[in-house]
Design a protein around this motif. Structure first.
Motif, PDB file in Angstrom:
ATOM      1  N   LYS A 294       0.742  -1.174  -0.029  1.00  0.00           N
ATOM      2  CA  LYS A 294      -0.205   0.004  -0.207  1.00  0.00           C
ATOM      3  C   LYS A 294       0.955   1.152  -0.317  1.00  0.00           C
ATOM      4  O   LYS A 294       0.701   2.312  -0.637  1.00  0.00           O
ATOM      5  CB  LYS A 294      -1.029  -0.022   1.329  1.00  0.00           C
ATOM      6  N   GLU A 296       3.848   1.580  -1.303  1.00  0.00           N
ATOM      7  CA  GLU A 296       4.569   1.736  -2.678  1.00  0.00           C
ATOM      8  C   GLU A 296       3.475   2.339  -3.603  1.00  0.00           C
ATOM      9  O   GLU A 296       3.787   3.105  -4.326  1.00  0.00           O
ATOM     10  CB  GLU A 296       4.892   0.352  -3.151  1.00  0.00           C
ATOM     11  N   GLN A 297       2.075   1.904  -3.347  1.00  0.00           N
ATOM     12  CA  GLN A 297       1.039   2.295  -4.199  1.00  0.00           C
ATOM     13  C   GLN A 297       0.944   3.934  -3.978  1.00  0.00           C
ATOM     14  O   GLN A 297       0.795   4.813  -4.696  1.00  0.00           O
ATOM     15  CB  GLN A 297      -0.251   1.594  -4.015  1.00  0.00           C
ATOM     16  N   SER A 298       1.038   4.087  -2.620  1.00  0.00           N
ATOM     17  CA  SER A 298       0.797   5.705  -2.298  1.00  0.00           C
ATOM     18  C   SER A 298       1.926   6.417  -2.757  1.00  0.00           C
ATOM     19  O   SER A 298       1.625   7.539  -3.239  1.00  0.00           O
ATOM     20  CB  SER A 298       0.581   5.913  -0.793  1.00  0.00           C
ATOM     21  N   ASN A 299       3.214   5.802  -2.714  1.00  0.00           N
ATOM     22  CA  ASN A 299       4.248   6.551  -3.296  1.00  0.00           C
ATOM     23  C   ASN A 299       4.176   6.974  -4.802  1.00  0.00           C
ATOM     24  O   ASN A 299       4.587   7.895  -5.176  1.00  0.00           O
ATOM     25  CB  ASN A 299       5.711   5.821  -3.105  1.00  0.00           C
ATOM     26  N   ARG A 300       3.684   5.768  -5.402  1.00  0.00           N
ATOM     27  CA  ARG A 300       3.225   5.990  -6.989  1.00  0.00           C
ATOM     28  C   ARG A 300       2.432   7.054  -7.307  1.00  0.00           C
ATOM     29  O   ARG A 300       2.602   7.965  -8.104  1.00  0.00           O
ATOM     30  CB  ARG A 300       2.998   4.673  -7.625  1.00  0.00           C
ATOM     31  N   GLU A 301       1.114   7.220  -6.433  1.00  0.00           N
ATOM     32  CA  GLU A 301       0.286   8.277  -6.431  1.00  0.00           C
ATOM     33  C   GLU A 301       0.828   9.440  -6.245  1.00  0.00           C
ATOM     34  O   GLU A 301       0.488  10.499  -6.842  1.00  0.00           O
ATOM     35  CB  GLU A 301      -1.038   7.917  -5.612  1.00  0.00           C
ATOM     36  N   GLU A 303       3.813  10.390  -6.743  1.00  0.00           N
ATOM     37  CA  GLU A 303       4.981  10.698  -7.546  1.00  0.00           C
ATOM     38  C   GLU A 303       3.988  11.310  -8.945  1.00  0.00           C
ATOM     39  O   GLU A 303       4.157  12.344  -9.347  1.00  0.00           O
ATOM     40  CB  GLU A 303       5.557   9.569  -8.301  1.00  0.00           C
ATOM     41  N   SER A 304       2.813  10.560  -9.008  1.00  0.00           N
ATOM     42  CA  SER A 304       1.807  11.176 -10.225  1.00  0.00           C
ATOM     43  C   SER A 304       1.329  12.468  -9.947  1.00  0.00           C
ATOM     44  O   SER A 304       1.125  13.543 -10.530  1.00  0.00           O
ATOM     45  CB  SER A 304       0.695  10.043 -10.281  1.00  0.00           C
ATOM     46  N   TYR A 307       3.776  15.149 -10.190  1.00  0.00           N
ATOM     47  CA  TYR A 307       4.199  15.302 -11.801  1.00  0.00           C
ATOM     48  C   TYR A 307       2.926  16.395 -12.156  1.00  0.00           C
ATOM     49  O   TYR A 307       3.510  17.420 -12.861  1.00  0.00           O
ATOM     50  CB  TYR A 307       4.057  14.245 -12.572  1.00  0.00           C
ATOM     51  N   ARG A 365      10.130  14.901  -1.763  1.00  0.00           N
ATOM     52  CA  ARG A 365      11.416  13.980  -2.556  1.00  0.00           C
ATOM     53  C   ARG A 365      12.265  13.723  -1.103  1.00  0.00           C
ATOM     54  O   ARG A 365      12.813  12.678  -1.239  1.00  0.00           O
ATOM     55  CB  ARG A 365      12.200  14.951  -3.492  1.00  0.00           C
ATOM     56  N   ARG A 368      11.176  10.563   0.044  1.00  0.00           N
ATOM     57  CA  ARG A 368      10.997   9.358  -1.063  1.00  0.00           C
ATOM     58  C   ARG A 368      12.278   8.899  -1.369  1.00  0.00           C
ATOM     59  O   ARG A 368      12.617   7.649  -1.597  1.00  0.00           O
ATOM     60  CB  ARG A 368      10.218   9.744  -2.079  1.00  0.00           C
TER      61      ARG A 368
END
Length: 520
Positions: A294, A296-301, A303-304, A307, A365, A368
């Protein structure tokens, strides 16, 4: 087997009570079944000395063994299990005849019915110089029987005490011989194994107790020769209920018959607890794996989102700033002073919003990016930042003093972010001060290396110290040197990632000092 000595324990028992023969006028000697002398009383030792000086006996032997055919007669008595009597006369000095009458009686171990050796008793006649011992021996002879009785009673009391102690111990104890036959078992062991001691004593433990499936025949402790053996065993002693036992086996020495004392501790509940802990550990690992996924999923979100913030929000801000600038350039002559002031405020707000976005991206950043510790030249980084500030300044700034040889095991990129924020803040709040000074150095506090950035700027009240590192909090909201309020929050997060801590000391119009560590 006539006239043989039937003794419990054989010659070892005779040797244990040898002091009973010390004051007898007759010579007493004990031999083992190989013909070796194991004990002589004082009268026998005196006779040995006389025989050693006599030249008529066997010159190759010493003492009692020098008498003619004594070795053969001794072995014959042991082999035939019967008493032998011989008589021998020799002269001590020139004219003193000494006649010795030897009585050899085999000693039979009453427990094993084996010949352990023999006892020799020697009567002496016509020995005038030995007469002086008779009076003392006669007065002490009456005490011998009583002393033997006392020794026997003391031994019985000791054995009784040992049996009581063994029986009353709160944990199970079992005593075995080298063939793993049960010699003694206490009440706790009776309860644990579900047997009565009358049924267990004399039985082999493999056949009678349920706890030795893994032991097999023989005695593993005796095979090990010495030391303590620890083992965990499974047993089924209580109505088919599986139990886990911890066994401690200790070999006992000091007797001809080796023995092993084994103690048992029921560790069933401990094993159940260990199994529960193992299940909890597995569940925790599954939970950690789930939470990690979860995260890792939050980190991907994130990152999005970063961006989107970086690209999608910047475009409108650039448009606002650009069009406001165009209005000021193209239509400035058509606007009064109030209109130009409004456009200038719009531009500054857009620029401030852009800077705030940059600071938020940097803060995200910091959390992360992986931490890469290495030897870091803090002095060099501080001098670089001071040089950049001086070259880009539109007005004279503070004098930056950097203590040489400042080094630490830290992430160089994150250390640069710490120093950039702290030195830039000090630079801003010392503008306009006479002899403005910024110092970067290190002190030792309670044995720890503590770095600091100190200035002589406007300072702040320690009443607001608890809000220093909160995001968006500005200490001087009315000042022209204000920032986004993200810088110190970023510094704190970097320091905490290194396992350190940060704090400040200041007073209004007396400058400020920020202290930080980079190691736990």
């Amino acid at each position: 087997m006539s006239s043989c000595l039937m003794v419990p324990g054989g010659i070892s028992c005779l040797l244990q009570h040898a002091d009973a023969y010390e004051y007898l006028p007759s010579s007493v000697a004990v031999f083992d079944n190989q013909g070796r002398v194991r004990y002589r009383n004082p009268a026998a030792r005196q006779l040995d000395a006389m025989l050693y000086q006599n030249r008529s006996t066997n010159p190759e032997q010493r003492g009692l063994l020098s008498l003619p055919d004594i070795g053969t007669i001794l072995l014959d008595a042991c082999r035939e299990r019967t008493e032998k009597q011989i008589s021998h006369t020799f002269y001590y000095g020139r004219n003193m005849p000494v006649t010795v009458a030897l009585r050899i009686r085999p000693v039979i171990n009453q427990e094993s019915d084996a010949v352990d050796g023999a006892m020799l008793t020697i009567g002496q006649e016509n020995v005038e110089f030995d007469r002086r011992h008779l009076a003392r021996a006669q007065s002490e002879r009456l005490d011998l029987v009583e002393r033997i009785k006392q020794l026997s009673a003391s031994q019985l009391e000791n054995e009784k005490l040992i049996r009581i102690l063994l029986s009353e111990m709160p944990f199970p104890l079992v005593l075995f011989d080298s063939e793993r036959r049960i010699l003694q078992i206490n009440r706790a062991a009776e309860k644990l194994f579900g047997v009565h001691r009358r049924q267990a004593i004399g039985q082999r433990c493999n056949n009678h107790l349920n706890c030795y499936e893994k032991s097999g025949p023989g005695c593993p402790v005796m095979e090990k020769e010495k030391g303590i053996k620890l083992d965990e065993l499974a047993t089924l002693p209580l109505a088919g209920m599986s139990r886990q036992l911890l066994r401690t086996a200790v070999p006992l020495s000091g007797n001809e018959q080796p023995m092993i004392l084994e103690a048992f501790i029921d560790i069933t509940e401990r094993k159940k607890s260990e199994q529960k802990l193992a299940r909890y550990r597995e569940e925790l690992e599954d939970l950690v794996a789930e939470r990690t996924a979860k995260l890792e999923q939050s980190n991907r979100e994130l990152e999005s989102f970063s961006y989107s913030v970086s690209h999608d929000l910047r475009s409108p801000l650039r448009a606002i700033d650009g069009y406001s600038f165009a209005l000021m350039e193209e239509y400035g002559d058509k606007l009064d002073d109030a209109g130009m002031d409004y456009l200038d405020r719009v531009r500054k707000a857009a620029q401030r919003m852009g800077q705030l976005i940059d600071d938020l991206l940097q803060l995200s950043r910091v959390s992360r990016n992986p931490l890469r510790r290495q030897d870091t030249d803090i002095s060099g980084i501080a001098r670089e930042i001071a040089g950049e500030l001086s070259s880009g300044a539109t007005q004279p700034g503070a004098s930056v003093i950097v203590q040489p040889a400042l080094r630490a095991r830290a992430d160089p990129g994150l250390v640069r972010a710490i120093l950039a924020n702290l030195i830039e803040n000090a630079w801003k709040f010392t503008l306009g001060r006479k002899q403005a000074t910024i110092e970067v150095g290190k002190v030792t506090i309670d044995g720890d290396a503590v770095f600091f950035v100190r200035d002589n700027g406007v300072g702040f009240s320690m009443d607001y110290a608890d809000k220093l590192f909160e995001p968006f909090h500005v200490l001087h909201p009315g000042s022209t040197a204000t920032g986004s309020g993200i810088g110190l929050a970023t510094v704190q997060r970097i320091v905490e990632r290194h396992g350190g801590c940060i704090w400040a000391q200041s007073a209004p119009d007396a400058g400020a000092t920020f202290y930080f560590t980079l190691e736990p």
